[in-house]
Design an enzyme around this catalytic site. Structure first.
Site, PDB file in Angstrom:
ATOM      1  N   ASN A 150       0.790  -1.224   0.000  1.00  0.00           N
ATOM      2  CA  ASN A 150       0.000   0.000   0.000  1.00  0.00           C
ATOM      3  C   ASN A 150       0.824   1.278   0.000  1.00  0.00           C
ATOM      4  O   ASN A 150       0.280   2.353  -0.256  1.00  0.00           O
ATOM      5  CB  ASN A 150      -0.946   0.012   1.207  1.00  0.00           C
ATOM      6  CG  ASN A 150      -0.216  -0.169   2.519  1.00  0.00           C
ATOM      7  OD1 ASN A 150       0.530  -1.123   2.694  1.00  0.00           O
ATOM      8  ND2 ASN A 150      -0.426   0.738   3.456  1.00  0.00           N
ATOM      9  N   GLN A 180      -5.290  -3.248  -1.979  1.00  0.00           N
ATOM     10  CA  GLN A 180      -4.768  -2.258  -2.926  1.00  0.00           C
ATOM     11  C   GLN A 180      -4.778  -2.757  -4.369  1.00  0.00           C
ATOM     12  O   GLN A 180      -4.742  -1.949  -5.295  1.00  0.00           O
ATOM     13  CB  GLN A 180      -3.352  -1.832  -2.530  1.00  0.00           C
ATOM     14  CG  GLN A 180      -3.271  -1.013  -1.256  1.00  0.00           C
ATOM     15  CD  GLN A 180      -3.907   0.364  -1.383  1.00  0.00           C
ATOM     16  OE1 GLN A 180      -4.159   0.865  -2.477  1.00  0.00           O
ATOM     17  NE2 GLN A 180      -4.174   0.986  -0.248  1.00  0.00           N
ATOM     18  N   GLY A 201     -14.127  -1.544   0.176  1.00  0.00           N
ATOM     19  CA  GLY A 201     -14.838  -0.694  -0.767  1.00  0.00           C
ATOM     20  C   GLY A 201     -14.234   0.666  -1.028  1.00  0.00           C
ATOM     21  O   GLY A 201     -14.287   1.169  -2.147  1.00  0.00           O
ATOM     22  N   HIS A 202     -13.647   1.273  -0.012  1.00  0.00           N
ATOM     23  CA  HIS A 202     -13.314   2.687  -0.161  1.00  0.00           C
ATOM     24  C   HIS A 202     -12.051   2.950  -0.970  1.00  0.00           C
ATOM     25  O   HIS A 202     -11.698   4.096  -1.209  1.00  0.00           O
ATOM     26  CB  HIS A 202     -13.237   3.380   1.208  1.00  0.00           C
ATOM     27  CG  HIS A 202     -12.056   3.021   2.040  1.00  0.00           C
ATOM     28  ND1 HIS A 202     -11.011   3.888   2.258  1.00  0.00           N
ATOM     29  CD2 HIS A 202     -11.760   1.899   2.728  1.00  0.00           C
ATOM     30  CE1 HIS A 202     -10.121   3.318   3.048  1.00  0.00           C
ATOM     31  NE2 HIS A 202     -10.556   2.112   3.343  1.00  0.00           N
ATOM     32  N   THR A 238     -26.441  -7.216  12.038  1.00  0.00           N
ATOM     33  CA  THR A 238     -27.295  -6.782  10.929  1.00  0.00           C
ATOM     34  C   THR A 238     -26.442  -6.243   9.791  1.00  0.00           C
ATOM     35  O   THR A 238     -25.613  -5.353   9.979  1.00  0.00           O
ATOM     36  CB  THR A 238     -28.279  -5.695  11.399  1.00  0.00           C
ATOM     37  OG1 THR A 238     -29.060  -6.210  12.476  1.00  0.00           O
ATOM     38  CG2 THR A 238     -29.191  -5.270  10.266  1.00  0.00           C
ATOM     39  N   CYS A 324      -3.614   4.650   7.910  1.00  0.00           N
ATOM     40  CA  CYS A 324      -3.862   4.020   9.204  1.00  0.00           C
ATOM     41  C   CYS A 324      -2.783   4.343  10.226  1.00  0.00           C
ATOM     42  O   CYS A 324      -2.982   4.193  11.425  1.00  0.00           O
ATOM     43  CB  CYS A 324      -3.981   2.512   9.026  1.00  0.00           C
ATOM     44  SG  CYS A 324      -5.411   2.031   8.031  1.00  0.00           S
TER      45      CYS A 324
END
Length: 377
Positions: A150, A180, A201-202, A238, A324
């Site tokens: 990354n 990545q 997803g992001h 959920t 991060c």
């Protein structure tokens, strides 16, 4: 103009993907576990998303489990993968430049008795496949390797390594953090030969807060979250139906445009590297054969933090490493043996399919202005 060149940290959500999220949140808003019409509507959306994502990954929909993101999926793979093998094998093999969501769980397990091996990259940012294979023995239970680093963009030969690891020890579980590389490289889990694979997803223009873990049929991982019947009790809670639909849609869009998008990213990288070649105070850290979406370079003599703030004031957004780490020292660069001064001057520039060529010119001009303006340490 605003120059957003931090796409390895996160990408903007595509308008059509945002529209899907809005529609699900406001129309198909039922709980997919509810036994009425609104619940059924949500369940159909969720299972459709699972099928669509499975199609992109090249697997069966029953092998796809939605998570809150890449960190959760990596933690699940490492902790439960190790637990599954622990009675017969206590060895874990990974690399020293994995994402922290793999490195820290492995370090934690090592404190509890696991025999962890961290294979270091060389100064060019490459991992020696022979070193990985050499670390695997009869006591190895889990191997976790990223598809693309990354920070440097290094591409690891996962398909070849997985096959060699399995030949040496067929009982080893192989996990791949593909966060990545997902949507940017050809990706079929069966072709790669891995037992588990992480996506999120992001990084591909879906929202933050949604990811998935592929778990090969026959690999019986235990859950790390308990308290519900959802997702075969393996990942209860959920489900985030709207974001699952967004992840699947963004994955399909990325997969369909992959070849064209890679050519675009390659042109952007080549333009940036051509400009940097004119500047003797800029050193490129990424390997030449890395993923074209990521360029790591050092502006020698200027600390990353100082340069980041200077560029941000001009509307130019890059990073110094993994988001991060929140600006902390890069374990990735340090693992290559790079000298501290160069590592402390590093920037990560990362593109998307929607990066404009003018943003590269803007970035380089900003770097040159910084070199002319900022005091050297």
């Amino acid at each position: 103009m605003e120059c957003y060149l931090d796409n390895s940290a996160t990408t903007r959500v595509l308008p059509q993907v945002a529209d899907t999220v809005y529609k699900v949140l406001t129309q198909q808003y039922g709980n997919p576990s509810s036994l009425h019409k609104k619940g059924l509507e949500a369940e159909l959306i969720l299972e459709g998303a699972r099928r669509d994502l499975a199609q992109v990954l090249g697997c069966d929909s029953s092998e796809v489990y939605f998570t809150s993101g890449g960190t959760e999926a990596n933690n699940w793979a490492v902790y439960s993968g190790y637990e599954l093998c622990r009675r017969r094998a206590t060895g874990i093999v990974t690399t020293a430049f994995e994402h922290s969501s793999v490195i820290e769980p492995v370090q934690f397990l090592a404190e509890k008795g696991a025999q962890a091996t961290f294979v270091a990259p060389d100064i060019t940012g490459h991992i020696d496949p022979a070193a990985v294979l050499g670390a695997v023995d009869e006591n190895t239970g889990l191997v976790s390797l990223m598809l693309v680093n990354n920070e440097l963009g290094t591409i690891l030969p996962i398909k070849a390594l997985a096959a060699q690891i399995k030949r040496k020890n067929p009982q080893v579980l192989v996990h791949c953090d593909a966060v990545q590389g997902f949507g940017k490289l050809p990706l079929s889990v069966h072709s790669l030969g891995v037992d588990m694979l992480t996506v999120t997803g992001h990084k591909i223009h879906a929202p933050k807060g949604i990811g998935a873990l592929y778990i090969k049929k026959g690999v019986h991982l235990k859950p790390i979250i308990r308290g519900g019947q959802q997702q075969k009790r393996l990942r209860p809670g959920t489900e985030n139906v709207a974001y699952a639909a967004a992840l699947a849609q963004a994955a399909q869009i990325a997969d369909q445009g992959r070849v064209q998008n890679t050519a675009h990213a390659t042109a952007l990288r080549d333009k940036l590297l051509g400009l940097c070649a004119q500047n003797s105070e800029v050193a490129v850290n990424s390997p030449a054969d890395g993923l074209p979406y990521i360029v790591n370079l050092s502006v020698l003599g200027i600390r990353s933090e100082t340069l980041l703030h200077f560029l941000a004031e001009q509307g130019i957004y890059v990073s110094s490493g993994s988001a991060c780490a929140k600006g902390g020292p890069s374990h990735v660069l340090r693992s290559t043996g790079m000298d501290l001064a160069r590592a402390d001057s590093a920037l990560r520039i990362s593109f998307s399919a929607y990066t404009d060529e003018r943003e590269i010119d803007c970035l380089y001009q900003g770097i040159c202005q910084a070199q002319a303006t900022l005091s050297r340490r």
